[in-house]
Motif scaffolding. Structure first.
Motif, PDB file in Angstrom:
ATOM      1  N   ASP A   1     -25.140  73.433  32.440  1.00  0.00           N
ATOM      2  CA  ASP A   1     -25.279  71.861  32.922  1.00  0.00           C
ATOM      3  C   ASP A   1     -26.374  71.890  33.753  1.00  0.00           C
ATOM      4  N   ILE A   2     -27.101  70.576  33.984  1.00  0.00           N
ATOM      5  CA  ILE A   2     -27.967  69.730  35.229  1.00  0.00           C
ATOM      6  C   ILE A   2     -27.662  68.585  35.308  1.00  0.00           C
ATOM      7  N   LYS A   3     -27.752  68.742  36.979  1.00  0.00           N
ATOM      8  CA  LYS A   3     -27.258  67.721  38.225  1.00  0.00           C
ATOM      9  C   LYS A   3     -28.601  67.441  38.311  1.00  0.00           C
ATOM     10  N   LEU A   4     -28.794  66.380  38.809  1.00  0.00           N
ATOM     11  CA  LEU A   4     -30.262  66.152  39.006  1.00  0.00           C
ATOM     12  C   LEU A   4     -30.565  64.862  39.987  1.00  0.00           C
ATOM     13  N   ASN A   5     -30.289  64.870  41.794  1.00  0.00           N
ATOM     14  CA  ASN A   5     -30.464  63.709  42.814  1.00  0.00           C
ATOM     15  C   ASN A   5     -31.748  63.053  42.606  1.00  0.00           C
ATOM     16  N   VAL A   6     -32.301  62.215  42.829  1.00  0.00           N
ATOM     17  CA  VAL A   6     -33.676  61.130  43.200  1.00  0.00           C
ATOM     18  C   VAL A   6     -33.336  61.477  44.674  1.00  0.00           C
ATOM     19  N   ASN A   7     -34.714  60.944  45.030  1.00  0.00           N
ATOM     20  CA  ASN A   7     -34.862  60.543  46.368  1.00  0.00           C
ATOM     21  C   ASN A   7     -34.146  61.628  47.882  1.00  0.00           C
ATOM     22  N   ALA A   8     -34.093  62.266  47.487  1.00  0.00           N
ATOM     23  CA  ALA A   8     -32.578  63.182  48.918  1.00  0.00           C
ATOM     24  C   ALA A   8     -33.507  63.644  49.340  1.00  0.00           C
ATOM     25  N   ILE A   9     -34.553  63.628  49.548  1.00  0.00           N
ATOM     26  CA  ILE A   9     -34.914  63.809  50.579  1.00  0.00           C
ATOM     27  C   ILE A   9     -35.782  62.571  51.675  1.00  0.00           C
ATOM     28  N   LYS A  10     -35.350  61.990  53.014  1.00  0.00           N
ATOM     29  CA  LYS A  10     -35.607  61.085  53.234  1.00  0.00           C
ATOM     30  C   LYS A  10     -37.065  60.658  53.781  1.00  0.00           C
ATOM     31  N   THR A  11     -37.682  62.208  54.217  1.00  0.00           N
ATOM     32  CA  THR A  11     -38.984  62.360  54.957  1.00  0.00           C
ATOM     33  C   THR A  11     -39.797  62.249  53.735  1.00  0.00           C
ATOM     34  N   ALA A  12     -39.322  62.378  52.956  1.00  0.00           N
ATOM     35  CA  ALA A  12     -40.212  62.668  51.928  1.00  0.00           C
ATOM     36  C   ALA A  12     -40.647  61.202  51.400  1.00  0.00           C
TER      37      ALA A  12
END
Lengths: 271, 220
Positions: free
Chosen positions: A26-37
């Motif tokens: 299974d793939i779990k994906l989360n975008v924009n996880a790091i706010k400082t990047a």
């Protein structure tokens, strides 16, 4: 591969975690996880976890290619992710993985480096794409590419004005344009297990399965982008016949479509 | 068969020249030129190694690739990895547990196809060193040019201008794929065609190995 289920004459063998050989985790994906990047993503494929962060910088283009920007990719395998890696300078394996990921990105031509140029010979963007592996449980190249591509797809470039005479640079972060991404290269790893004269193809192997099939770096990696192969890598391990090769390419194609969907849905839901 | 033969005919590899026992102090050595690309390889082993890097199951393989410039780079680590993994499948490592085998590769001239030349040369040096092997391996490289033709073992200019480069390594027993990797994008049909062409061309390399070994071991 611990449980064997005998049904009549056919034998169905499953992975340790109950998957079939050609199933992926299974793939779990989360975008924009790091706010400082400037752009980032975290992906989990089974237990394998990779974080990608993109940092933007401005630089002067190379004199020999004045209209081309820079895309620098780097994969880090820290001691945190597996007992196989020691602290210190990047291990050979980390360098090889880094090389494969950057090769795939260049070969697929998914980013036109000319899009990163602001003023030819004066100013261009540098994209530092750092991928850090948090948990090494096999098929790390696949995970790296998923995070990298999701991050690139969500990346917004601020508008920059450059005064040619005074060489003054003004960055306006209120106006942002997305970076054009051409296609979506998706890699799929396979381990080839030699069982007497027959070889078994395992899709998306875990670290344990990789170990059984020739150790670190013996995976077959096939990468599709827009119906074209943009990288097939196989380094040693068990030998592979033509039929198996065709089978892996077909499986990889199937998986690339699925993962593409996952990435697109995830990005849509975020925005 | 007629059509199949047509595909496999009319190909030629660049001329190969080889000398075994090129270095006097190593256990096995070879110098190989394919066209204008030249590589020398020295093999030492089985040797004593540190306890930490010993494996109780098989011999530990150490590969050192030195480029002509001498400056180590990430690309060299990649080449070392390719050669290590390829040689590991070829060497019967279980016969030499708790020991190390060192393969040192020195690039002398690179006019395209360096990596395939290095793998072939490493294989010849291994044959020369007398280390037991499962099978020998043959590397063949090819490019796809602008018009969509597959060119085997291309010349320097062709390599420079090629959009797609493919490298394949086959074993001598079943001609199965041991190692393969691509640079640049390629369609599936083209990839499979190139694979088959290179597989057929690997016979020429195996024949060359046979000629070289016959020349040096006239007893067998």
């Amino acid at each position: 591969m611990t449980s064997n289920t005998h049904t009549g004459t056919t034998v169905t063998i499953f992975f340790e975690d109950g998957r079939k050989f050609n199933d992926q985790r299974d793939i779990k994906l989360n975008v924009n996880a790091i706010k400082t990047a400037d752009a980032s993503a975290v992906v989990k494929c089974g237990n394998t976890t990779v974080v990608c962060g993109i940092k933007l910088e401005l630089a002067k283009p190379k004199a020999e290619e004045p209209d081309v920007g820079f895309l620098v990719t780097n994969v880090e395998l820290l001691p945190l992710c597996s007992s196989k890696f020691r602290p210190g300078p990047p291990s050979d394996h980390a360098q090889v993985i880094s090389n494969i990921v950057s090769d795939i990105v260049t070969n697929s031509k998914c980013i036109n480096l000319k899009d990163l140029c602001i003023v030819p010979d004066k100013l261009s963007w540098v994209l530092y794409c750092d991928m850090v592996c948090m948990d090494y449980d096999g098929s790390v190249v696949d995970a790296c590419l998923i995070t990298l591509m999701s991050s690139l797809k969500t990346l917004l470039l601020p508008s920059v004005s450059f005064d040619v005479e005074t060489e003054e640079i003004k960055v306006d972060t209120t106006i942002k344009t997305p970076l054009p991404v051409n296609g979506l290269p998706i890699a799929t790893s396979f381990a080839v297990y030699q069982q007497l004269s027959r070889s078994v193809i395992l899709t998306d192997p875990t670290a344990y399965e990789e170990e059984m099939c020739g150790g670190l770096g013996a995976n077959l990696i096939a990468c599709w982008n827009k119906g074209q192969l943009c990288g097939v890598f196989k380094f040693g391990g068990s030998n592979l016949s033509t039929e198996n090769e065709k089978e892996t390419l077909a499986l990889a194609k199937q998986k690339s479509k699925l993962v593409e969907k996952v990435i697109n849905i995830c990005i849509e839901n975020k925005s | 068969m007629g059509q199949k033969d047509d595909i496999y005919q009319n190909f030629q590899l660049r001329p190969m020249k080889c000398e075994l026992n090129f270095l006097s102090r190593s256990d096995g050595s070879a110098i190989l030129s394919q066209g204008e690309t030249v590589v020398t390889v020295s093999v030492n082993g089985p040797l004593d190694i540190k306890t930490t890097s010993q494996s109780i199951e098989k011999a530990t393989l150490e590969i050192l690739f030195s480029s002509k410039g001498g400056k180590p780079s990430v690309a060299d680590r990649f080449k070392e990895n390719v050669i290590r993994q390829t040689c590991e499948t070829a060497i019967l490592g279980c016969l030499y547990p708790r020991t190390g085998i060192t393969i040192t590769i020195q690039e002398l001239e690179d006019y395209g196809g360096l990596l395939s030349c290095a793998i072939n040369c490493a294989c010849l040096a291994l044959l020369n060193s007398g280390i037991s092997l499962h099978h020998v391996v043959a590397a063949v490289s090819c490019i796809v040019d602008e018009t969509g033709n597959i060119v085997l073992e291309p010349e320097y200019q062709q390599v420079q201008s090629a959009a797609t480069k493919l490298y394949f390594v086959f074993d001598s027993r079943d001609k199965n794929l041991v190692t393969g990797f691509t640079e640049g994008a390629v369609g599936e049909d083209m990839y499979l065609e190139a694979l088959e062409k290179c597989r057929a061309a690997s016979d020429l390399v195996f024949n060359f190995y046979r000629d070289v070994v016959t020349k040096y071991s006239n007893v067998i």
